[in-house]
Design a protein around this motif. Sequence first.
Motif, PDB file in Angstrom:
ATOM      1  N   MET A 168       0.825  -1.207   0.000  1.00 19.46           N
ATOM      2  CA  MET A 168       0.000   0.000   0.000  1.00 19.46           C
ATOM      3  C   MET A 168       0.859   1.257   0.000  1.00 19.46           C
ATOM      4  SD  MET A 168      -3.205  -0.941   0.121  1.00 19.46           S
ATOM      5  CE  MET A 168      -4.058   0.457   0.839  1.00 19.46           C
ATOM      6  N   PHE A 169       2.182   1.094   0.130  1.00 18.79           N
ATOM      7  CA  PHE A 169       3.061   2.244   0.300  1.00 18.79           C
ATOM      8  C   PHE A 169       3.970   2.437  -0.908  1.00 18.79           C
ATOM      9  CE2 PHE A 169       1.965   0.838   4.536  1.00 18.79           C
ATOM     10  CZ  PHE A 169       1.620   2.024   5.152  1.00 18.79           C
ATOM     11  N   ASN A 170       4.370   3.688  -1.093  1.00 20.88           N
ATOM     12  CA  ASN A 170       5.348   4.017  -2.109  1.00 20.88           C
ATOM     13  C   ASN A 170       6.739   3.633  -1.593  1.00 20.88           C
ATOM     14  OD1 ASN A 170       6.993   5.156  -4.007  1.00 20.88           O
ATOM     15  ND2 ASN A 170       5.927   7.137  -4.055  1.00 20.88           N
ATOM     16  N   ASP A 171       7.398   2.715  -2.291  1.00 16.38           N
ATOM     17  CA  ASP A 171       8.653   2.164  -1.815  1.00 16.38           C
ATOM     18  C   ASP A 171       9.863   3.045  -2.126  1.00 16.38           C
ATOM     19  OD1 ASP A 171       7.330  -0.052  -0.862  1.00 16.38           O
ATOM     20  OD2 ASP A 171       7.514  -1.152  -2.757  1.00 16.38           O
ATOM     21  N   GLU A 197     -13.002  -1.628  -5.864  1.00 17.62           N
ATOM     22  CA  GLU A 197     -12.354  -0.587  -5.071  1.00 17.62           C
ATOM     23  C   GLU A 197     -11.181  -1.142  -4.274  1.00 17.62           C
ATOM     24  OE1 GLU A 197     -14.989   1.873  -2.862  1.00 17.62           O
ATOM     25  OE2 GLU A 197     -16.058   2.561  -4.663  1.00 17.62           O
ATOM     26  N   ASP A 198     -11.290  -2.396  -3.834  1.00 16.94           N
ATOM     27  CA  ASP A 198     -10.162  -3.028  -3.155  1.00 16.94           C
ATOM     28  C   ASP A 198      -8.985  -3.225  -4.107  1.00 16.94           C
ATOM     29  OD1 ASP A 198     -11.409  -3.144  -0.710  1.00 16.94           O
ATOM     30  OD2 ASP A 198     -12.220  -5.146  -1.015  1.00 16.94           O
ATOM     31  N   LEU A 199      -9.276  -3.564  -5.366  1.00 18.97           N
ATOM     32  CA  LEU A 199      -8.208  -3.701  -6.358  1.00 18.97           C
ATOM     33  C   LEU A 199      -7.502  -2.374  -6.581  1.00 18.97           C
ATOM     34  CD1 LEU A 199      -9.818  -5.974  -9.134  1.00 18.97           C
ATOM     35  CD2 LEU A 199      -8.019  -6.602  -7.540  1.00 18.97           C
ATOM     36  N   VAL A 200      -8.280  -1.294  -6.659  1.00 15.64           N
ATOM     37  CA  VAL A 200      -7.691   0.034  -6.843  1.00 15.64           C
ATOM     38  C   VAL A 200      -6.806   0.394  -5.649  1.00 15.64           C
ATOM     39  CG1 VAL A 200      -8.210   2.493  -7.022  1.00 15.64           C
ATOM     40  CG2 VAL A 200      -9.523   0.849  -8.351  1.00 15.64           C
ATOM     41  N   GLU A 235       1.391  10.590   3.645  1.00  6.70           N
ATOM     42  CA  GLU A 235      -0.006  10.468   3.196  1.00  6.70           C
ATOM     43  C   GLU A 235      -0.476   9.016   3.209  1.00  6.70           C
ATOM     44  OE1 GLU A 235      -0.555  12.267  -0.565  1.00  6.70           O
ATOM     45  OE2 GLU A 235      -0.114  14.307   0.127  1.00  6.70           O
ATOM     46  N   ASP A 236       0.406   8.074   2.880  1.00  7.43           N
ATOM     47  CA  ASP A 236       0.000   6.668   2.836  1.00  7.43           C
ATOM     48  C   ASP A 236      -0.384   6.153   4.215  1.00  7.43           C
ATOM     49  OD1 ASP A 236       0.375   6.369   0.081  1.00  7.43           O
ATOM     50  OD2 ASP A 236       2.532   6.084   0.337  1.00  7.43           O
ATOM     51  N   ILE A 237       0.376   6.543   5.232  1.00  8.62           N
ATOM     52  CA  ILE A 237       0.030   6.138   6.593  1.00  8.62           C
ATOM     53  C   ILE A 237      -1.297   6.745   7.004  1.00  8.62           C
ATOM     54  CG2 ILE A 237       0.692   6.307   9.033  1.00  8.62           C
ATOM     55  CD1 ILE A 237       3.584   6.120   8.197  1.00  8.62           C
ATOM     56  N   MET A 238      -1.504   8.000   6.672  1.00  8.52           N
ATOM     57  CA  MET A 238      -2.771   8.644   7.010  1.00  8.52           C
ATOM     58  C   MET A 238      -3.941   7.979   6.308  1.00  8.52           C
ATOM     59  SD  MET A 238      -2.266  10.868   9.273  1.00  8.52           S
ATOM     60  CE  MET A 238      -3.880  11.634   9.216  1.00  8.52           C
ATOM     61  N   ARG A 239      -3.711   7.539   5.074  1.00  6.12           N
ATOM     62  CA  ARG A 239      -4.798   6.918   4.312  1.00  6.12           C
ATOM     63  C   ARG A 239      -5.245   5.609   4.945  1.00  6.12           C
ATOM     64  NH1 ARG A 239      -4.018   3.728  -0.072  1.00  6.12           N
ATOM     65  NH2 ARG A 239      -1.945   4.604  -0.415  1.00  6.12           N
ATOM     66  N   ILE A 240      -4.278   4.761   5.309  1.00  2.40           N
ATOM     67  CA  ILE A 240      -4.676   3.466   5.892  1.00  2.40           C
ATOM     68  C   ILE A 240      -5.168   3.622   7.321  1.00  2.40           C
ATOM     69  CG2 ILE A 240      -3.111   2.153   4.406  1.00  2.40           C
ATOM     70  CD1 ILE A 240      -1.283   1.850   6.864  1.00  2.40           C
ATOM     71  N   ALA A 275      -5.322  -1.703  -3.583  1.00  6.52           N
ATOM     72  CA  ALA A 275      -4.151  -2.578  -3.579  1.00  6.52           C
ATOM     73  C   ALA A 275      -3.122  -2.127  -4.613  1.00  6.52           C
ATOM     74  CB  ALA A 275      -4.567  -4.023  -3.849  1.00  6.52           C
ATOM     75  N   ASN A 276      -3.591  -1.610  -5.758  1.00  4.32           N
ATOM     76  CA  ASN A 276      -2.679  -1.131  -6.802  1.00  4.32           C
ATOM     77  C   ASN A 276      -2.107   0.245  -6.490  1.00  4.32           C
ATOM     78  OD1 ASN A 276      -3.140  -3.449  -8.282  1.00  4.32           O
ATOM     79  ND2 ASN A 276      -4.795  -2.538  -9.485  1.00  4.32           N
ATOM     80  N   ASN A 277      -2.722   0.935  -5.497  1.00  2.00           N
ATOM     81  CA  ASN A 277      -2.287   2.282  -5.112  1.00  2.00           C
ATOM     82  C   ASN A 277      -2.258   3.226  -6.325  1.00  2.00           C
ATOM     83  OD1 ASN A 277      -1.511   4.197  -3.254  1.00  2.00           O
ATOM     84  ND2 ASN A 277       0.676   3.725  -3.407  1.00  2.00           N
ATOM     85  N   ASP A 278      -3.321   3.130  -7.145  1.00  2.00           N
ATOM     86  CA  ASP A 278      -3.414   3.924  -8.369  1.00  2.00           C
ATOM     87  C   ASP A 278      -4.345   5.109  -8.116  1.00  2.00           C
ATOM     88  OD1 ASP A 278      -3.988   4.954 -10.912  1.00  2.00           O
ATOM     89  OD2 ASP A 278      -3.564   3.030 -11.864  1.00  2.00           O
ATOM     90  N   HIS A 279      -3.778   6.285  -7.990  1.00  2.00           N
ATOM     91  CA  HIS A 279      -4.577   7.478  -7.654  1.00  2.00           C
ATOM     92  C   HIS A 279      -5.499   7.890  -8.802  1.00  2.00           C
ATOM     93  CE1 HIS A 279      -2.464   8.178  -3.873  1.00  2.00           C
ATOM     94  NE2 HIS A 279      -1.334   7.896  -4.505  1.00  2.00           N
ATOM     95  N   SER A 280      -5.086   7.681 -10.048  1.00  2.27           N
ATOM     96  CA  SER A 280      -5.934   8.063 -11.176  1.00  2.27           C
ATOM     97  C   SER A 280      -7.164   7.167 -11.252  1.00  2.27           C
ATOM     98  CB  SER A 280      -5.137   7.980 -12.486  1.00  2.27           C
ATOM     99  OG  SER A 280      -4.694   6.654 -12.721  1.00  2.27           O
ATOM    100  N   GLN A 281      -6.985   5.875 -10.989  1.00  2.00           N
ATOM    101  CA  GLN A 281      -8.135   4.979 -10.972  1.00  2.00           C
ATOM    102  C   GLN A 281      -9.069   5.308  -9.824  1.00  2.00           C
ATOM    103  OE1 GLN A 281      -6.723   0.910 -10.923  1.00  2.00           O
ATOM    104  NE2 GLN A 281      -6.825   0.746 -13.143  1.00  2.00           N
ATOM    105  N   ARG A 282      -8.504   5.699  -8.687  1.00  2.00           N
ATOM    106  CA  ARG A 282      -9.342   6.039  -7.533  1.00  2.00           C
ATOM    107  C   ARG A 282     -10.202   7.264  -7.825  1.00  2.00           C
ATOM    108  NH1 ARG A 282      -5.575   6.320  -4.160  1.00  2.00           N
ATOM    109  NH2 ARG A 282      -5.682   4.166  -3.435  1.00  2.00           N
ATOM    110  N   ALA A 283      -9.664   8.206  -8.566  1.00  2.00           N
ATOM    111  CA  ALA A 283     -10.403   9.432  -8.857  1.00  2.00           C
ATOM    112  C   ALA A 283     -11.595   9.183  -9.773  1.00  2.00           C
ATOM    113  CB  ALA A 283      -9.463  10.460  -9.488  1.00  2.00           C
ATOM    114  N   TRP A 284     -11.486   8.166 -10.665  1.00  2.00           N
ATOM    115  CA  TRP A 284     -12.546   7.910 -11.643  1.00  2.00           C
ATOM    116  C   TRP A 284     -13.133   6.512 -11.495  1.00  2.00           C
ATOM    117  CZ3 TRP A 284     -14.318  12.056 -13.902  1.00  2.00           C
ATOM    118  CH2 TRP A 284     -13.485  13.164 -14.022  1.00  2.00           C
ATOM    119  N   ILE A 285     -13.130   5.986 -10.266  1.00  2.00           N
ATOM    120  CA  ILE A 285     -13.614   4.616 -10.045  1.00  2.00           C
ATOM    121  C   ILE A 285     -15.109   4.500 -10.319  1.00  2.00           C
ATOM    122  CG2 ILE A 285     -13.908   5.066  -7.575  1.00  2.00           C
ATOM    123  CD1 ILE A 285     -13.022   1.698  -9.263  1.00  2.00           C
TER     124      ILE A 285
END
Length: 586
Positions: A129-132, A396-399, A234-239, A401-411
């Motif tokens: 879920m995090f940016n490595d 939404e779980d797939l989005v 931001e990733d910690i805040m999100r989860i 898990a992929n941590n794709d912000h563009s997909q989340r915006a237009w899910i």
Amino acid sequence: MFNIIVNKKMVPMKMNFFFLFACVGPIIGFLPTIAKQLGYSITTYGVAMTFISMIKMVMSPVAGIIVDTFRVKRKSFFTMTLLLIVISIVFMFIPKVPSEIGVEIKCESEIILIVHTDTVQQSTHNTSMFNDENNDELITCKLTCQNTKSCDHQINKSNNQSGFSDYWMKTTNNDIENINDRSQIDVTLKLKDMEQTESSYVFHLSSVQMNGTDIPLTCQCNLKTFCHISCSNEDIMRIATVPTYRGNVLNLYQFWIFFITVTVLWSCIAITLTLQGSLCLDLLEDKSEDIGKQICWASLGLGSFSIFIGWLVDWFSINKKEKEYSPVFYSCILFSICNLFVINKLKIIETKKTEGKLKSIYGLLTKHYVILFYIWVISITFLHTIITHFLFWYMEDLVSANNDHSQRAWIKTLQGLAQGIQCFGGEIPFYFCSGWIIRKMGHINCMVLVMGAMAIRLYLYTVIWNPAWIIAIELLNGVSYALGTSVKMSYAKIMSPEDSTNTIIGILVFFDGIGESLGSLLGGFLFGSYGGVWSFRFFAYSSAFLCFLNILTNRFGLTKDLTNYGFAAVPTKENNQKNDDVDIKI
């Protein structure tokens, strides 16, 4: 030149299908994600829908019996449509459940920070879920923690604090009267020191400060407390801000408002579909297999406006933390008003009173092939409920898990496209051709085909990692759902005793409700416990097994194909002449 002949008798019926499903389709499709945004877990939603489906399955046959007895189809239609308008208004004011957003500090041999998250979100894929990219970056977090006296008897009595737990307990015990106050803690951590478990992320801390004093990272006793968190990452805040209520929802007034609203909505839809199906079959008279050509207008309304409304939801949600679902409900109000005018134009064929009707229905329900038909109805509705209630949640779980912000915006647009493909690519072609398919294959062979297609569809959900691929999979909705619906309605019409169609359709919806209840309950439990991939695969194997049982019952003559009784399985010249009298000819 083309000569287009329109059956004017069926035009209001087609418009009724169009407006009804343009109204309720987006609500049904987005209801799981609306519940998720309101703060309910997938298990809570599944259990709630189980009881709602139980109520609905009682309402449907009761409505059918009332309509057959008192002949009030038009009034019932009007009442249910008006209720849909009221429910759409109420939906926009349903409050969210309260949610405590935060983390847990645990002190054993060392101090650790635990961020609990949903099992589904963790188990959907192994993707982090995090940016490595910045794993070695030092992250600062401010915690507001609830005071606790869990290890008061173990305090180190010396003047020198030997660990975090000693300092914590001495600080909180200095003011016993304010034990409910909260303490401020500053911590630093690095992503590389994180461990991932099935349902949480565990962070090993780099440093801890209380009231500006550096605290040793060791512990002399076990201590655990809940903290609100504010982090620079931001990733910690999100989860940490997953707004899922983990307490007992039965104690919340917000839950009961949601539950009653959805119950009334589901009951309105069930009763309306019961009346709509029986009325359509009455108008078709002896061509019940052509009901698919009428229902395809429902798919046209649902598909076109699901895409448009999904896009509207995303557009109105730009620069907002949560999705704005008001376009879903405003559109339902608009289409319901249009439907009121259509209902006024419908040709209503009221049921005639017939002696011995209940006795005829009881005799029908005791026949073995009818029992097997209703078992098939329960099974296929059970599997379709899994898709209806949990597919969008899975997307939404797939989005996530992929941590794709563009997909989340237009899910929502993507989910609307999925519904659109279900209708335009799957349902409409098969609804239109369902009469021809049933005449060629027979009802019982179509039942096997529907169950087999459902198994393939469910399995394909488990082999994708990008939710966009679900759009292609939804082409199978034509075989697994549209053809199945036509088979159900046609078979029910053919086997109905005289003037009992409303009651038989009501009983059919009753068994649909059983399948829906079981699907909601078992689906909610499995998705909440094991995640989407495992659950969809389990139901795919179950569907394949049911398909095999269906083949066996057909092979040993336990089922009965009524095609030859209602209309010719292989049409004769005379029957072809009758069947050519369709609603729209070219």
